[in-house]
Scaffold this motif. Structure first.
Motif, mmCIF file in Angstrom:
data_model
loop_
_atom_site.group_PDB
_atom_site.id
_atom_site.type_symbol
_atom_site.label_atom_id
_atom_site.label_comp_id
_atom_site.label_asym_id
_atom_site.label_seq_id
_atom_site.Cartn_x
_atom_site.Cartn_y
_atom_site.Cartn_z
ATOM 1 N N LYS A 193 0.846 -1.210 0.000
ATOM 2 C CA LYS A 193 0.000 0.000 0.000
ATOM 3 C C LYS A 193 0.876 1.253 0.000
ATOM 4 O O LYS A 193 0.992 1.949 0.993
ATOM 5 N N GLN A 202 -0.597 5.476 0.070
ATOM 6 C CA GLN A 202 -0.756 6.277 1.275
ATOM 7 C C GLN A 202 0.503 7.134 1.492
ATOM 8 O O GLN A 202 0.423 8.289 1.898
ATOM 9 N N ASP A 229 4.336 -1.008 2.856
ATOM 10 C CA ASP A 229 3.008 -1.388 3.342
ATOM 11 C C ASP A 229 2.653 -0.647 4.626
ATOM 12 O O ASP A 229 1.487 -0.436 4.925
#
Lengths: 392, 366
Positions: A347, A350, B36
């Motif tokens: 991810k 972000q 992440d």
């Protein structure tokens, strides 16, 4: 129509009347005789530059082979019309004084002084004549040649005259000049500095400076546009006071404006008597008062440009940074996902969002900082001046 | 005749592949986890700056000191090389998985397809070295090889491990020009040999002469043509010949400072590869041609150039040249200011070097 230069009055040769058809305003048609092929370029330049300071007027130029150039009016604003004014005592020479006396109808010298000069009342007139050593009740036409010379000499030396007021001046003004600049030069950045009125040798004057950066019209390098009482000056640029200020007195590096930057400087000197160096009226003498006003105006304008450039620079830097993140982070994500053998991409978006937010905050801070830097320039001025004094 | 255990060797190649896959996977996980959790990934590895290259007496080679460099994706000056480094790891993983090899030049071009193009090959070579430091392995382990090749000849049979050739054997005396030392040779297992020594020779001329003069049977020697400063693959192969076959290594170079340094690099590596191990053969012996041999054998010689002399002084400053033999030979260079090539022995006839010079020098290997 002809002009009586002595009286500054028109001599009307023929008068016609034409229907206005609902139009308002003043229209002036002028036809001139001259060698067009040799001066075509300068004439076109003259119109372009006139449009620059005269954005309140429609200009149409029909050249000898019928080509039409038009410069459209772009603002409703008009420059203030100049008010007629009496000569200021500092600006009168013996010749002019004698001419004034000759046309005079006042009975006493005191009366003559108050009605023929700018900002002289009874009290100042008495004080002055005492200073000059001439009796105030003397009849002006009785003045001897020697007395006249004594008075003119005293006019120059007497320090208690009020400075001339500027109601007799007709500056272009920020709005009209700004409009002309946007219309004719289409710049990326422009600013106009209007200095407060000042005077030299009893002549009121006012300096206006426009500073233009980038855009569609300007080419790399500095270009100077000179105007005197809204008239473009096209010849002998390098002898002009504005040229001297720009090239000898301004340290462009301090404002982080490189020599090859596309910069235009417009200087307008507006005065009851523009101190031309020659009868050709093509360049203005470096009177210290005028020079100082031009210098101050250009510096102020450059401070604004410098601020703009640094703000633009920091915004570009942030944008560049975000572009770089946007290019490489997805690649890093892809390679790491493959190396780690993971099923879904990490991810990372972000991270970019967080960074954009931080960059926005940073940009704000940078803007505040540039304001501070702009303020500090004044301090640097003083430091540099102090240094110069040290060397002397 | 030594028969070598095939079983054991194969495990070595497999283990090497597994090790490489693991370090690449670890790197991937670290970067993946950072991203992440919305952190900018970074890598830290030993600095390769000159000040951080130190000589380790115990290992007898240059190693990297304790200072490190950190490369983080958060710094916009770092993010491009960081991405390129990660791409190199990604590319290496593909190579290792598919058992393919790539040259340094290939790598440079391959990057263009992934939008991580390098400015020039120097830049990609530089980052490959960074990856070596970061992952603690030579680029050859990641199946990336340089362009230049040297050659091997002798009574040695190898068994290939590269895809399509697994189990195939080759007698290295089969071709009189020698066999090229490439990825397939470097990763091959040694099947059997009757050799008693290895001779590393600086230039192709003498290598061919030795083959013609049957040095490989006369002295039971495996011959290696270094072709100048030997590539890493060749140095790695030399080390394996010594450690796996227990063969002594003799080195023959020109009698000039550059030749001396070829021998030194085979023995103890180069500063450029200070981050790598397993490329050195410390027990290798510099057989010649020494500076003192020029006088002893009255060899035709040329004067040392200014650059040669400068090089001698540089070598004198190198801690590895403090040993008596090396130190004295450098001084001899400076004393006579002469140099000779290996070919200079030809003035005494083509076989003189093999029949007279070599036996005297081979005493040093005993």
């Amino acid at each position: 129509m002809l002009i009586d230069i002595g009286e500054n009055k028109p001599i009307i040769l023929r008068r016609d009347t034409e229907e206005a058809n609902g139009k308002t305003g003043t229209r002036v048609d002028v036809m001139l005789e001259g060698d067009f092929t040799r001066s075509a370029q300068k004439i076109n330049e003259y119109f372009k530059q006139t449009a620059l300071v005269g954005s309140y007027a429609n200009l149409t130029f029909v050249d000898p082979i019928g080509r039409i150039s038009t410069y459209e009016r772009a603002t409703e604003a008009l420059p203030p019309p100049p008010k007629e004014t009496l000569p200021h005592p500092h600006g009168v020479d013996v010749e002019a004084f004698k001419r004034m006396v000759k046309l005079n109808e006042e009975k006493t010298l005191k009366r003559f002084m108050t009605t023929h000069f700018h900002r002289i009342g009874d009290r100042t007139a008495v004080k002055f004549l005492e200073f000059a050593g001439i009796r105030p009740d003397i009849a002006p036409e009785k003045l001897t040649n020697e007395q006249a010379v004594t008075i003119v000499d005293a006019l120059q030396r007497f320090t208690e005259f009020l400075p001339p007021d500027s109601s007799c001046l007709s500056p272009v003004g920020e709005v009209i000049l700004g409009t002309g600049i946007m219309k004719e030069l289409e710049p990326e950045f422009s600013t106009v500095v209007v200095r407060p009125p000042s005077s030299y040798s009893g002549f009121p004057f006012l300096v206006e400076v426009g500073l233009v950066y980038g855009g569609k019209v300007l080419e790399p390098g500095r270009k100077l546009f000179r105007f005197a009482n809204r008239i473009p000056l096209l010849y002998d640029e390098s002898s002009d006071v504005s040229f001297k200020v720009l090239n000898e007195e301004i340290d462009w590096r301090r404002y982080h404006v490189p020599d090859e930057a596309p910069v235009g400087v417009i200087t307008h000197i507006c005065s009851t008597k523009v101190p031309y160096k020659t009868v050709g009226k093509e360049y203005i003498a470096d009177r210290p008062e005028i020079e100082a006003e031009i210098r101050n105006a250009v510096r102020e304008a450059l401070r604004r440009l410098s601020l703009y450039l640094s703000k633009k620079g920091s915004m570009e830097a942030v944008q560049r940074k975000m572009n770089i993140y946007g290019k490489y982070l997805p690649l890093i994500a892809k390679f790491s996902q493959d190396l780690a053998g993971e099923k879904r991409p990490p991810k990372y978006k972000q991270l970019i969002a967080d960074e954009q937010e931080a960059a926005d905050v940073e940009e704000k801070a940078a803007q505040e900082l540039t304001v501070e830097v702009g303020g500090k320039t004044g301090v640097n001025d003083q430091i540099e001046q102090a240094k110069i004094e040290d060397y002397s | 005749m030594i028969k070598l255990s095939k079983q054991k060797s194969k495990t070595t190649a497999e283990a090497r592949k597994e090790k490489v896959e693991k370090v690449l996977n670890d790197l991937g996980h670290k970067v993946y986890n950072d991203l992440d959790s919305s952190r900018f990934p970074s890598v830290t590895f030993a600095s390769r700056s000159v000040s951080n290259i130190v000589y380790d007496k115990k290992l007898q080679q240059f190693i990297l000191g304790s200072s490190t460099v950190k490369r983080t994706a958060g710094n916009i000056k770092h993010i491009r090389p960081f991405t390129q480094l990660l791409w190199l790891a990604y590319f290496s993983k593909k190579l290792v998985e598919e058992k393919k090899t790539s040259t340094l030049r290939d790598v440079y071009y391959s990057a263009q397809a992934f939008d991580v193009e390098f400015q020039d090959q120097a830049e990609s070579d530089e980052l490959i070295t960074d990856l070596e430091v970061l992952l603690g392995g030579a680029r050859e382990e990641f199946n990336v090889y340089p362009e230049e090749r040297s050659a091997i000849f002798g009574n040695l049979t190898i068994e290939y491990t590269v895809p399509g050739y697994e189990g195939k054997k080759l007698d290295l005396s089969a071709h009189p020009d020698g066999m090229m030392i490439g990825p397939a040779m470097t990763t091959a297992e040694f099947a059997d040999t009757d050799a008693e020594m290895v001779l590393a020779i600086e230039k192709g001329g003498l290598f061919t002469r030795f083959i013609e003069e049957k040095v490989h049977t006369k002295y039971k020697a495996i011959l290696i043509n270094c072709a100048g400063q030997p590539p890493r693959a060749t140095r790695y192969l030399l080390r394996r010949l010594h450690s796996e076959l227990k063969l002594p290594i003799g080195i023959l170079c020109d009698a000039d400072p550059w030749g001396a340094h070829i021998a030194m690099v085979i023995k103890s590596g180069s500063a450029n590869a200070a981050h790598l191990r397993d490329l050195t053969t410390p027990s290798g012996v510099w057989l010649g041609v020494w500076a003192s041999d020029i006088q002893k054998y009255k060899l035709p010689s040329d004067p040392l150039t200014e650059i040669d002399i400068k090089r001698v002084y540089e070598l004198k400053a190198d801690p590895r040249y403090k040993e008596k033999l090396w130190h004295d030979e450098l001084d001899t260079f400076l004393k006579y200011k002469r140099k000779s090539e290996q070919e200079a022995f030809s003035r005494y006839g083509l076989s003189y070097i093999v029949d007279t010079y070599l036996p005297e020098k081979l005493e040093l290997l005993k």
